[in-house]
Design a protein around this motif. Sequence first.
Motif, PDB file in Angstrom:
ATOM      1  N   UNK A  12      41.558  28.146  32.306  1.00 43.37           N
ATOM      2  CA  UNK A  12      41.619  26.719  31.980  1.00 43.37           C
ATOM      3  C   UNK A  12      40.928  25.874  33.049  1.00 43.37           C
ATOM      4  N   UNK A  13      39.809  26.325  33.524  1.00 37.67           N
ATOM      5  CA  UNK A  13      39.024  25.583  34.514  1.00 37.67           C
ATOM      6  C   UNK A  13      39.594  25.620  35.921  1.00 37.67           C
ATOM      7  N   UNK A  14      40.674  26.348  36.082  1.00 38.54           N
ATOM      8  CA  UNK A  14      41.267  26.384  37.435  1.00 38.54           C
ATOM      9  C   UNK A  14      41.067  27.778  38.037  1.00 38.54           C
ATOM     10  N   UNK A  15      40.556  27.736  39.260  1.00 35.29           N
ATOM     11  CA  UNK A  15      40.325  29.017  39.933  1.00 35.29           C
ATOM     12  C   UNK A  15      41.668  29.634  40.291  1.00 35.29           C
ATOM     13  N   UNK A  16      41.867  30.865  39.866  1.00 33.73           N
ATOM     14  CA  UNK A  16      43.167  31.468  40.208  1.00 33.73           C
ATOM     15  C   UNK A  16      43.036  32.776  41.002  1.00 33.73           C
ATOM     16  N   UNK A  17      41.794  33.194  41.226  1.00 34.00           N
ATOM     17  CA  UNK A  17      41.683  34.431  42.012  1.00 34.00           C
ATOM     18  C   UNK A  17      40.243  34.832  42.219  1.00 34.00           C
ATOM     19  N   UNK A  18      40.073  35.977  42.818  1.00 35.08           N
ATOM     20  CA  UNK A  18      38.735  36.503  43.103  1.00 35.08           C
ATOM     21  C   UNK A  18      38.630  37.935  42.585  1.00 35.08           C
ATOM     22  N   UNK A  19      37.455  38.218  41.946  1.00 34.96           N
ATOM     23  CA  UNK A  19      37.248  39.600  41.519  1.00 34.96           C
ATOM     24  C   UNK A  19      36.399  40.261  42.602  1.00 34.96           C
ATOM     25  N   UNK A  20      36.912  41.301  43.166  1.00 33.54           N
ATOM     26  CA  UNK A  20      36.198  41.971  44.244  1.00 33.54           C
ATOM     27  C   UNK A  20      35.878  43.401  43.810  1.00 33.54           C
ATOM     28  N   UNK A  21      34.579  43.713  43.729  1.00 39.04           N
ATOM     29  CA  UNK A  21      34.208  45.092  43.359  1.00 39.04           C
ATOM     30  C   UNK A  21      33.564  45.750  44.569  1.00 39.04           C
ATOM     31  N   UNK A  22      34.023  46.923  44.834  1.00 42.91           N
ATOM     32  CA  UNK A  22      33.634  47.624  46.042  1.00 42.91           C
ATOM     33  C   UNK A  22      33.061  48.972  45.578  1.00 42.91           C
ATOM     34  N   UNK A  23      31.768  49.212  45.845  1.00 43.13           N
ATOM     35  CA  UNK A  23      31.154  50.423  45.290  1.00 43.13           C
ATOM     36  C   UNK A  23      30.448  51.220  46.393  1.00 43.13           C
ATOM     37  N   UNK A  24      30.682  52.509  46.418  1.00 44.43           N
ATOM     38  CA  UNK A  24      30.012  53.362  47.404  1.00 44.43           C
ATOM     39  C   UNK A  24      28.620  53.725  46.865  1.00 44.43           C
ATOM     40  N   UNK A  25      27.554  53.225  47.506  1.00 48.87           N
ATOM     41  CA  UNK A  25      26.198  53.486  46.998  1.00 48.87           C
ATOM     42  C   UNK A  25      25.413  54.418  47.941  1.00 48.87           C
TER      43      UNK A  25
END
Length: 277
Positions: A12-25
Amino acid sequence: FIQLYCEPLYRNGIKFGLLLVHRDITKEYEVDRMKSEFVSTVSHELRTPLASVLGFAELLLHRELKPERQRKYMTTIHQEARRLTTLINDFLDLQRMESGKQTYELKLLSLTALITEAVDMQQLSAPNHHIQVRHEAPSTIVLADRDKMHQVIINLLSNAIKYSPNGGQIDIVSGINHNQFYIRIEDHGLGIPTEAMKNLFNKFYRVDNTDRREIGGTGLGLAIVKEIVTKHEGKIEVQSEFGKGSIFTVTLPIAEQPNPIISEESNIAAWDETSIQ
Ligand code: ADP
């Protein structure tokens, strides 16, 4: 190497968190690094003989030269063009083998007969070398790809010839040890410096030494030998003393077949044929 990906999450237009993707390359990074190293090595290896071909062709085209000089330059062009062809063929063979795209036609073979055949062939091109063959076991059967195994023996034998003086002695001994078949190729030539031993089977590696500069080669022969022997579940080992000579030993598992009837002429046992990738 780690790749991080970060994106804010909204509801609803409100920031509620962060998506953090961590990948071993690490693996992708390593593949990329190998690819670029490979491209630069190959282009360097191709550029050197090509530069001679171009240089000498230009001299022939634009200068008035005496016939003997013309002949000398044409010989160099011919040699370098042949070297390029060998280099490209060896290189493509090795690539195919390493990528697993090469099919191995496994058949029951008499390796002793294969050795005799390879020696006869090489003796023709090096008539002054004394090549002696000794089989310490009766005809021994291995499950192997005939052409590839032929190439292993030819590569090792031609090195023994190339890196030993004209008229040098080369001994090829085959036999059985600890239920393994062995082929030992021993020369009394230049030998290999200790510091070069660890790189010997690497692609394009050639020992940098004044005596050897004149000796033609691509630095791919031993890498091909190693690849083929490993695919046959065998091993290749080298012992050498600089200035004295070298011994290359290939060991291969002996095929488990009851009383095989081998035709020494064709080297191939008639009834068994298997293929692996
Ligand atoms: P090349 O085409 O240069 O002969 P190889 O992969 O067959 O390539 O061998 C790599 C290097 O190992 C050679 O350049 C040579 O310096 C050294 N070498 C291989 N076999 C022998 C040998 N029998 N005696 C001395 N040096 C050898």
